[in-house]
Design a protein around this motif. Structure first.
Motif, mmCIF file in Angstrom:
data_model
loop_
_atom_site.group_PDB
_atom_site.id
_atom_site.type_symbol
_atom_site.label_atom_id
_atom_site.label_comp_id
_atom_site.label_asym_id
_atom_site.label_seq_id
_atom_site.Cartn_x
_atom_site.Cartn_y
_atom_site.Cartn_z
ATOM 1 N N PHE A 108 0.819 -1.207 0.000
ATOM 2 C CA PHE A 108 0.000 0.000 0.000
ATOM 3 C C PHE A 108 0.861 1.270 0.000
ATOM 4 O O PHE A 108 0.470 2.288 0.575
ATOM 5 N N GLY A 109 2.035 1.181 -0.634
ATOM 6 C CA GLY A 109 2.930 2.325 -0.662
ATOM 7 C C GLY A 109 3.150 2.893 -2.052
ATOM 8 O O GLY A 109 4.031 3.734 -2.239
ATOM 9 N N ARG A 110 2.380 2.437 -3.035
ATOM 10 C CA ARG A 110 2.499 2.873 -4.421
ATOM 11 C C ARG A 110 3.854 2.534 -5.032
ATOM 12 O O ARG A 110 4.214 3.081 -6.084
ATOM 13 N N GLY A 111 4.596 1.658 -4.380
ATOM 14 C CA GLY A 111 5.877 1.254 -4.940
ATOM 15 C C GLY A 111 5.724 0.530 -6.261
ATOM 16 O O GLY A 111 6.560 0.681 -7.165
ATOM 17 N N GLY A 112 4.658 -0.254 -6.388
ATOM 18 C CA GLY A 112 4.422 -0.963 -7.642
ATOM 19 C C GLY A 112 4.184 0.000 -8.792
ATOM 20 O O GLY A 112 4.708 -0.189 -9.900
ATOM 21 N N GLU A 113 3.396 1.047 -8.534
ATOM 22 C CA GLU A 113 3.137 2.038 -9.573
ATOM 23 C C GLU A 113 4.427 2.739 -9.995
ATOM 24 O O GLU A 113 4.674 2.951 -11.193
ATOM 25 N N GLU A 114 5.244 3.087 -9.016
ATOM 26 C CA GLU A 114 6.483 3.797 -9.325
ATOM 27 C C GLU A 114 7.460 2.886 -10.069
ATOM 28 O O GLU A 114 8.127 3.326 -11.018
ATOM 29 N N ALA A 115 7.534 1.620 -9.669
ATOM 30 C CA ALA A 115 8.420 0.685 -10.354
ATOM 31 C C ALA A 115 8.002 0.499 -11.806
ATOM 32 O O ALA A 115 8.845 0.482 -12.722
ATOM 33 N N LEU A 116 6.708 0.351 -12.047
ATOM 34 C CA LEU A 116 6.209 0.168 -13.413
ATOM 35 C C LEU A 116 6.514 1.384 -14.286
ATOM 36 O O LEU A 116 6.906 1.252 -15.453
ATOM 37 N N THR A 117 6.357 2.574 -13.705
ATOM 38 C CA THR A 117 6.621 3.795 -14.476
ATOM 39 C C THR A 117 8.109 3.955 -14.749
ATOM 40 O O THR A 117 8.510 4.328 -15.861
ATOM 41 N N LEU A 118 8.943 3.674 -13.757
ATOM 42 C CA LEU A 118 10.390 3.752 -13.966
ATOM 43 C C LEU A 118 10.817 2.779 -15.065
ATOM 44 O O LEU A 118 11.621 3.129 -15.949
ATOM 45 N N ALA A 119 10.293 1.566 -15.001
ATOM 46 C CA ALA A 119 10.639 0.565 -16.017
ATOM 47 C C ALA A 119 10.199 1.019 -17.403
ATOM 48 O O ALA A 119 10.930 0.850 -18.391
ATOM 49 N N ALA A 120 9.010 1.598 -17.504
ATOM 50 C CA ALA A 120 8.494 2.048 -18.793
ATOM 51 C C ALA A 120 9.350 3.158 -19.390
ATOM 52 O O ALA A 120 9.403 3.322 -20.619
ATOM 53 N N HIS A 121 10.050 3.910 -18.530
ATOM 54 C CA HIS A 121 10.901 5.003 -18.997
ATOM 55 C C HIS A 121 12.380 4.604 -19.054
ATOM 56 O O HIS A 121 13.243 5.457 -19.240
ATOM 57 N N GLY A 122 12.644 3.313 -18.879
ATOM 58 C CA GLY A 122 14.009 2.833 -19.017
ATOM 59 C C GLY A 122 14.936 3.215 -17.882
ATOM 60 O O GLY A 122 16.163 3.236 -18.061
ATOM 61 N N VAL A 123 14.387 3.498 -16.706
ATOM 62 C CA VAL A 123 15.201 3.872 -15.547
ATOM 63 C C VAL A 123 15.473 2.627 -14.703
ATOM 64 O O VAL A 123 14.547 1.906 -14.323
ATOM 65 N N MET A 124 16.747 2.377 -14.428
ATOM 66 C CA MET A 124 17.111 1.233 -13.593
ATOM 67 C C MET A 124 16.642 1.462 -12.160
ATOM 68 O O MET A 124 16.730 2.572 -11.627
ATOM 69 N N PHE A 125 16.140 0.398 -11.544
ATOM 70 C CA PHE A 125 15.672 0.526 -10.168
ATOM 71 C C PHE A 125 15.898 -0.775 -9.410
ATOM 72 O O PHE A 125 16.102 -1.838 -9.994
ATOM 73 N N ARG A 126 15.851 -0.676 -8.113
ATOM 74 C CA ARG A 126 15.939 -1.838 -7.220
ATOM 75 C C ARG A 126 14.884 -1.678 -6.141
ATOM 76 O O ARG A 126 14.660 -0.571 -5.643
ATOM 77 N N ILE A 127 14.233 -2.772 -5.786
ATOM 78 C CA ILE A 127 13.281 -2.785 -4.685
ATOM 79 C C ILE A 127 14.009 -3.207 -3.412
ATOM 80 O O ILE A 127 14.651 -4.258 -3.377
ATOM 81 N N VAL A 128 13.925 -2.376 -2.383
ATOM 82 C CA VAL A 128 14.555 -2.680 -1.096
ATOM 83 C C VAL A 128 13.434 -2.889 -0.078
ATOM 84 O O VAL A 128 12.822 -1.928 0.386
ATOM 85 N N PRO A 129 13.119 -4.135 0.266
ATOM 86 C CA PRO A 129 11.999 -4.394 1.175
ATOM 87 C C PRO A 129 12.205 -3.741 2.545
ATOM 88 O O PRO A 129 13.337 -3.513 2.988
ATOM 89 N N GLY A 130 11.098 -3.450 3.200
ATOM 90 C CA GLY A 130 11.129 -2.940 4.567
ATOM 91 C C GLY A 130 10.094 -3.661 5.407
ATOM 92 O O GLY A 130 9.218 -4.354 4.879
ATOM 93 N N LEU A 131 10.190 -3.506 6.710
ATOM 94 C CA LEU A 131 9.174 -4.079 7.588
ATOM 95 C C LEU A 131 7.860 -3.348 7.366
ATOM 96 O O LEU A 131 7.784 -2.139 7.584
ATOM 97 N N THR A 132 6.850 -4.057 6.906
ATOM 98 C CA THR A 132 5.586 -3.382 6.654
ATOM 99 C C THR A 132 4.935 -2.949 7.972
ATOM 100 O O THR A 132 4.939 -3.686 8.962
ATOM 101 N N SER A 133 4.398 -1.753 7.978
ATOM 102 C CA SER A 133 3.927 -1.144 9.220
ATOM 103 C C SER A 133 2.812 -1.929 9.892
ATOM 104 O O SER A 133 2.734 -1.977 11.121
ATOM 105 N N GLY A 134 1.943 -2.548 9.104
ATOM 106 C CA GLY A 134 0.839 -3.294 9.686
ATOM 107 C C GLY A 134 1.303 -4.426 10.575
ATOM 108 O O GLY A 134 0.840 -4.585 11.709
ATOM 109 N N LEU A 135 2.241 -5.208 10.076
ATOM 110 C CA LEU A 135 2.707 -6.361 10.842
ATOM 111 C C LEU A 135 3.637 -5.937 11.972
ATOM 112 O O LEU A 135 3.580 -6.483 13.079
ATOM 113 N N ALA A 136 4.516 -4.968 11.691
ATOM 114 C CA ALA A 136 5.435 -4.504 12.724
ATOM 115 C C ALA A 136 4.682 -3.824 13.864
ATOM 116 O O ALA A 136 5.058 -3.955 15.036
ATOM 117 N N SER A 137 3.615 -3.103 13.539
ATOM 118 C CA SER A 137 2.823 -2.447 14.581
ATOM 119 C C SER A 137 2.206 -3.466 15.524
ATOM 120 O O SER A 137 2.184 -3.276 16.741
#
Length: 275
Positions: A108-137
């Motif tokens: 629920f962080g819009r990371g998927g949308e940003e990754a798809l747009t970066l890929a469509a524009h040929g920008v290299m990216f990496r996904i760095v996972p984090g502790l999701t707030s729901g479970l960590a809370s």
């Protein structure tokens, strides 16, 4: 003692013209992953959400540009298209870019949308996972996410848009009788609880709201499904907060009751061993 330096030195390098979409975890800097920390120390530009703890941002290397790009429900916020356009512009200018989000970028962080747009524009990216707030809370509030004999599944759902006719089928979730972890639900909490009750979820189902999880200002409020909205209002808890509805919430009281005895046992052990 084993040094972390050899581990950190072998972590991936943030390259010029690359964007890392990274999760900062639930709040406290102690819950950062090593890779997110490494990204902070390497980035020329840190494009960050509004709720990132200032102590996390202070870990960025000297000279890094900190660019706020927070999206806050009901408040003036950056437009998603503008955020993504800025990421592309920074990358094409040869910057090392860290897009820092609370929790996990794909939850629920819009990371998927940003990754798809970066890929469509040929920008290299990496996904760095984090502790999701729901479970960590939940963990920080002493609420086990799964408990043998109590639940066999967990539902993670956003409360955003819950008031729309084409939104979530809350009656279907009610029939599951499995813990429901709600992100961004405070605005529509009354509509959500009413829909779950109408769907057959028992009024006495335990529930909790957790705000500022892992921080010194953490608040935890426990209620039932039927009393949740009223109790939240009385407690003063406001968004952003995580809400969990399900029988696992009842375990919090059991754990809290045992903590004084555990603390006393630890103190006695320390005294007997000269600790």
């Amino acid at each position: 003692m084993i040094s972390l330096d050899p581990i950190i030195s072998r972590l991936p390098r943030l390259q010029q013209g690359e964007v890392w979409l990274a999760g900062a975890g639930p709040g406290d800097p102690a819950h950062l992953t090593l890779l997110t920390l490494s990204g902070l120390r390497q980035a020329d530009a840190v494009v960050h959400d509004a709720l990132i703890d200032p102590r996390v941002l202070a870990l960025a290397h000297e000279g890094a540009v900190l660019i706020p790009a927070g999206k806050r429900g009901g408040k003036p916020s950056a437009m998603q298209a503008d955020i993504t356009a800025q990421l592309i512009e920074l990358a094409r200018a040869g910057r090392r870019v860290l897009r820092l989000k609370g929790g996990d970028p794909f939850m629920f962080g819009r990371g998927g949308e940003e990754a798809l747009t970066l890929a469509a524009h040929g920008v290299m990216f990496r996904i760095v996972p984090g502790l999701t707030s729901g479970l960590a809370s939940m963990a920080a509030a002493l609420i086990p996410l799964t408990l043998r004999g109590v639940n066999q599944a967990v539902v993670l759902v956003t409360g955003h848009g819950a008031d729309r006719a084409d939104g979530m089928d809350w009656a279907a979730l009610a029939r599951l009788d499995q813990p429901i972890v709600l992100y961004m639900a405070m605005t529509n909490l009354a509509a959500i609880t009413a829909a779950l009750l109408a769907g057959g979820l028992a009024p006495d189902t335990p529930a909790a709201a957790i705000a500022s999880a892992t921080l010194p200002t953490q608040q935890v409020m426990v209620a039932t499904l039927a009393s949740l909205v009223e109790t939240v209002a009385q407690s003063g808890i406001v968004a952003p907060a995580i809400v969990v509805i399900g029988r696992v919430v009842a375990s919090r009281a059991q754990l809290l009751a045992l903590l004084p005895a555990l603390a006393a046992t630890d103190a006695a052990t320390d005294a007997s061993t000269g600790g």
